[in-house]
Design an enzyme around this catalytic site. Structure first.
Site, short mmCIF file in Angstrom:
data_model
loop_
_atom_site.label_atom_id
_atom_site.label_comp_id
_atom_site.label_asym_id
_atom_site.label_seq_id
_atom_site.Cartn_x
_atom_site.Cartn_y
_atom_site.Cartn_z
N ASP A 1 9.73 25.29 71.56
CA ASP A 1 10.18 25.04 70.19
C ASP A 1 11.61 25.54 69.96
OD1 ASP A 1 9.82 27.73 70.26
OD2 ASP A 1 8.47 27.86 68.54
N ARG B 1 35.61 31.98 59.48
CA ARG B 1 36.35 31.30 58.41
C ARG B 1 35.62 31.39 57.07
NH1 ARG B 1 37.51 25.82 61.61
NH2 ARG B 1 35.51 26.43 62.47
N LYS C 1 49.71 23.32 54.79
CA LYS C 1 48.56 22.40 54.92
C LYS C 1 47.65 22.57 53.72
CE LYS C 1 45.04 23.63 57.62
NZ LYS C 1 44.28 24.00 58.83
N THR D 1 38.06 20.62 65.17
CA THR D 1 38.04 19.15 65.29
C THR D 1 39.34 18.61 65.87
OG1 THR D 1 38.96 18.89 63.08
CG2 THR D 1 36.55 18.95 63.26
N THR E 1 43.87 19.62 62.45
CA THR E 1 45.04 20.41 62.03
C THR E 1 46.20 20.18 62.99
OG1 THR E 1 43.65 22.09 61.01
CG2 THR E 1 45.86 22.79 61.65
C1 R5P Z 1 42.49 27.13 59.72
O1 R5P Z 1 43.00 27.76 58.81
C2 R5P Z 1 42.56 27.55 61.15
O2 R5P Z 1 43.62 28.42 61.41
C3 R5P Z 1 42.65 26.34 62.05
O3 R5P Z 1 43.88 25.68 61.80
C4 R5P Z 1 41.53 25.37 61.81
O4 R5P Z 1 40.32 26.06 61.72
C5 R5P Z 1 41.46 24.32 62.88
O5 R5P Z 1 40.42 23.45 62.59
P1 R5P Z 1 40.50 21.92 62.95
O6 R5P Z 1 40.83 21.81 64.39
O7 R5P Z 1 39.12 21.39 62.64
O8 R5P Z 1 41.51 21.29 62.06
#
Ligand code: R5P
Length: 306
Positions: free
Chosen positions: A34, A93, A194, A231, A234
């Site tokens: 499980d 985070r 950003k 992902t 950024t």
């Molecule tokens: C965000 O503030 C972190 O410093 C990274 O830039 C972020 O977590 C990167 O995540 P992802 O690759 O999903 O954009």
């Protein structure tokens, strides 16, 4: 001292124990049909200082549960001290309330680790410098920036340094980029601003910080440095913005290769010549790609444990 490894990053644990001239101590981890895990310490640890190496990516929930159980098993088996080496501390985070009604997940994780008996934590490049304040036990917060600085020096020619700028892909990384700049004889740096949607996580807008005026002069190359790549969005939007602003070559550095979803394809197809990450998180063969290079933090951890 006895060193144990969870199942998330055995290659790193092997490198650390090799540097320490020791072996990984045996640990039984059984996974039931499980999905539940049973952990058993099979080595004698009575009155021993113990170390458990466990990263918390991929599958943060599974690897946190495994870590809780290993710490509990070591404590019940009579260990004198338990140091957890968690090179990538998942949930970092979520270290404060962003919107009303949210859980502060990182605090829950820290309280649980302390409750089960962890005496000390060694970790790398936390998202915020305030995170260590959330701990009641000693925490050693290491950084991969010196390793990144050495790599930049290794690949750089005098000409390279003249027409290159360091870039933080968001304002949260400005402290990091300033430290790296100092390690590189005050190499010039800029930051991107950003703006992310807190619900969807989508990047809503991206622009170069207006305080960074005059940066384009003679600059052909950008070295983008972030704490983690999840992902890849950024980094991708930073590269797009820099290319639009006339940058000819992008080189990317990040400490933690979380590499979720379609990160591999996004990163491989980026207009970046190289992507350097560290082994705080194990990158399996199927997530690797041509322009990826992995730097090791194992020596830094071994020195800390000596
Ligand atoms: C965000 O503030 C972190 O410093 C990274 O830039 C972020 O977590 C990167 O995540 P992802 O690759 O999903 O954009």
């Amino acid at each position: 001292m006895k060193v144990f490894s969870g199942s998330s990053n055995k290659p790193l644990a092997e490198k650390i124990t090799k540097s320490l001239n020791t072996l990984i101590s045996p640990l039984e981890i059984v996974i039931f049909p499980d999905g539940e895990r049973r952990v058993r310490v099979t080595d004698r640890v009575v009155d021993e200082d113990t170390v458990i190496i466990e990263s918390t990516s991929p599958n943060p929930d599974t690897h946190y549960m495994e870590l809780f159980f290993i710490v509990d098993a070591l404590k019940r088996s009579g260990a004198k001290s338990i140091t957890a080496v968690v090179p990538y501390l998942g949930y970092q985070r979520q270290d404060h309330v962003f919107r009303d009604g949210e859980a502060v997940s990182l605090e829950v994780i820290i309280e649980t680790l302390e409750a089960v008996g962890m005496d000390k934590l060694i970790t790398f490049d936390l998202h915020s410098i305030k995170i260590p304040e959330l701990f009641s036990i000693p925490i050693v917060h290491l950084s991969a920036l010196p390793i990144i600085a050495e790599k930049i020096k290794e690949i750089a020619t005098p000409h390279f340094l003249k027409d290159t700028i360091l870039v933080s892909p968001d304002m949260g990384g400005i402290r990091r980029i300033k430290i790296l700049s100092e390690l590189l004889s005050n190499m010039p740096f800029i930051s991107i601003v950003k703006d992310r949607d807190l619900v969807s996580g989508d990047i809503k807008s991206n622009r170069i910080d207006s305080a960074s005026s005059g940066w384009k002069k003679r600059v052909k190359r950008a070295i983008i440095v972030d704490d983690m790549i999840s992902t890849g969005r950024t980094i991708a939007s930073a590269v797009d913005l820099l290319v639009k602003n006339g940058i000819e070559e992008n080189i990317v550095f990040a400490t933690h290769p979380v590499f979720s979803n379609d990160a591999k394809n996004i990163l491989q197809n980026l207009r970046a010549s190289k992507i350097f990450v560290t082994d705080t998180i194990d990158v399996p063969e199927e997530k690797r790609f041509g322009k990826l290079e992995i730097l090791s933090i194992s020596e830094m951890i071994a020195k800390e444990l000596e």
